[in-house]
Design a protein around this motif. Structure first.
Motif: not given
Length: 303
Positions: A7-9, A33-34, A86-87, A92-93
Motif C-alpha cells: 500500500l503506497v500512501v 486509488i483509495l 476492499l484492499l 488479489k489482482t
C-alpha cells in the motif's frame, strides 16, 4: 495475502496536488486509488471538497469518492473496516494499491488501526452538545486546548464532532484523548510505504487562495445554498460551507466569507502538516517538482 503486496500512501495538506500525484503513481503501477479525504466521501458535496474531476476519475479507478450521503452516519472505524476489505480484494489482482488523502485520522486507521477507546455515557456527549449550542464552538476549542494540547495542535478545530469526541473521553476518564493513540500498531498483511508532498508555505498558501477563487467561479455559492437546509449535519460543519452559511444568515458579507474560507483552509493545511510531520515513516518529496514521478518512485524504493 502476500507480504509482497504494498500500500503506497500519498499524504499532504489540502491543495498541494495529492490527486494528480496519486494518478501518476496509479498509471505507473496500473492500479487503483483509495481516497482518504473524509470530505470527498459525500455525494452532495463536490465543488467545496475539490473532488477529482471527471477526467481524473477516468484516468484511474477511484474508491471512496461519492460513496455515502451527508445523511449517513459514518465513522473512521467504518472506513477502516471497508478499506481493509476492499484492499483484500484489490490485492488479489494488484501488487500495489494507492491510498491518497489529507485526512490523517483516516490514513492512520488503514495503516495502523486504533487503540480501543472507552465507552462514554451518552449524557456526557449530550452535555457537550448543549455547551456547543449555548456557548459556541470557541468554548469547546478552549476546553480542548486546556485538556489536551497535543491533540488540539493536530485536530480540525472547526469540526465540532472531533472536539466533542476528544472532550467526552477526557471528561469521562480524566485522560487526554491523545493518550489513547500511543498503543502498539495493528499489524497489516501488506507492506506500507508513505510519501508526503511538500511545498514552500507561501506557494501552498497561494495555491489555496487560487483554488478557493476557482471554487467560487465554479458555483460554490449555489452548491452551499442547495445544502443550507442540511447545515445541522456533521458533514456540513466544514470549511467552505460553514462560512457561507453564516453569510446566508446575514452574519457576514460575501467578501468576508470568501476571505474566511481562504484563511480557515490555510489553517487547516497547517494542521494537516503538523499531523503528518509527526509520522517518521513518511518520506517527503517536493510537490512542484518537474520530476515528481521519479522522485516519488525513488522515495518508495528507499523504504
Amino acid at each position: 495475502m502476500s507480504q509482497f503486496k504494498t500500500l503506497v500512501v500519498v499524504a499532504g495538506p489540502t491543495a498541494i496536488g495529492k490527486t494528480a500525484a496519486a494518478i501518476q503513481l496509479a498509471g505507473h503501477y496500473n492500479t487503483a486509488i483509495l481516497s482518504a479525504d473524509s470530505r470527498q466521501f459525500y455525494k452532495e458535496m463536490s465543488i467545496g471538497t475539490a473532488k477529482p474531476t471527471t477526467d481524473e476519475l477516468a484516468a484511474a479507478k477511484h474508491y471512496f469518492v461519492d460513496s455515502i450521503s451527508i445523511n449517513d452516519t459514518y465513522s473512521v472505524g467504518d472506513f477502516e473496516k471497508q478499506a481493509l476489505e476492499l484492499l483484500d480484494e484489490l490485492f488479489k489482482t494488484h501488487d500495489v494499491v494507492i491510498l491518497a488523502g489529507g485526512s490523517g485520522l483516516f490514513v492512520k486507521a488503514v495503516c495502523e488501526g486504533f487503540d480501543e477507546l472507552p465507552a462514554v455515557p451518552p449524557i456526557i456527549r449530550e452535555n457537550l452538545n448543549r455547551e456547543l449550542e449555548e456557548k459556541g464552538i470557541e468554548h469547546l476549542q478552549h476546553k480542548l486546548k486546556q485538556a489536551d494540547e497535543e491533540y488540539y495542535a493536530e485536530v480540525d478545530i472547526n469540526n465540532p464532532q472531533r472536539l466533542i469526541r476528544a472532550l467526552e473521553v477526557y471528561e469521562y476518564t480524566g485522560m487526554p484523548f491523545s493518550s489513547y493513540r500511543k498503543g502498539s500498531k495493528n499489524s497489516r498483511p501488506f507492506a506500507i510505504k508513505k510519501i508526503g508532498l511538500n511545498m514552500p508555505r507561501e506557494q501552498l498558501y497561494n495555491r489555496i487562495n487560487q483554488r478557493v477563487d476557482a471554487m467560487v467561479q465554479q458555483g460554490l455559492i449555489d452548491e452551499a445554498k442547495g445544502l443550507y437546509e442540511y447545515r445541522h449535519l456533521n458533514a456540513l460543519n466544514t470549511v467552505g460551507y460553514s462560512e457561507l452559511f453564516d453569510y446566508f444568515d446575514g452574519k457576514s458579507t460575501l467578501e468576508h466569507a470568501i476571505a474566511l474560507i481562504k484563511q480557515n483552509t490555510r489553517r487547516f493545511a497547517k494542521r494537516q502538516l503538523t499531523w503528518f510531520r509527526r509520522d517518521s515513516d513518511i518520506k517527503w518529496v517536493e510537490a512542484g517538482s518537474s520530476t515528481l514521478l521519479p522522485d516519488m518512485l525513488a522515495a518508495i524504493e528507499a523504504q
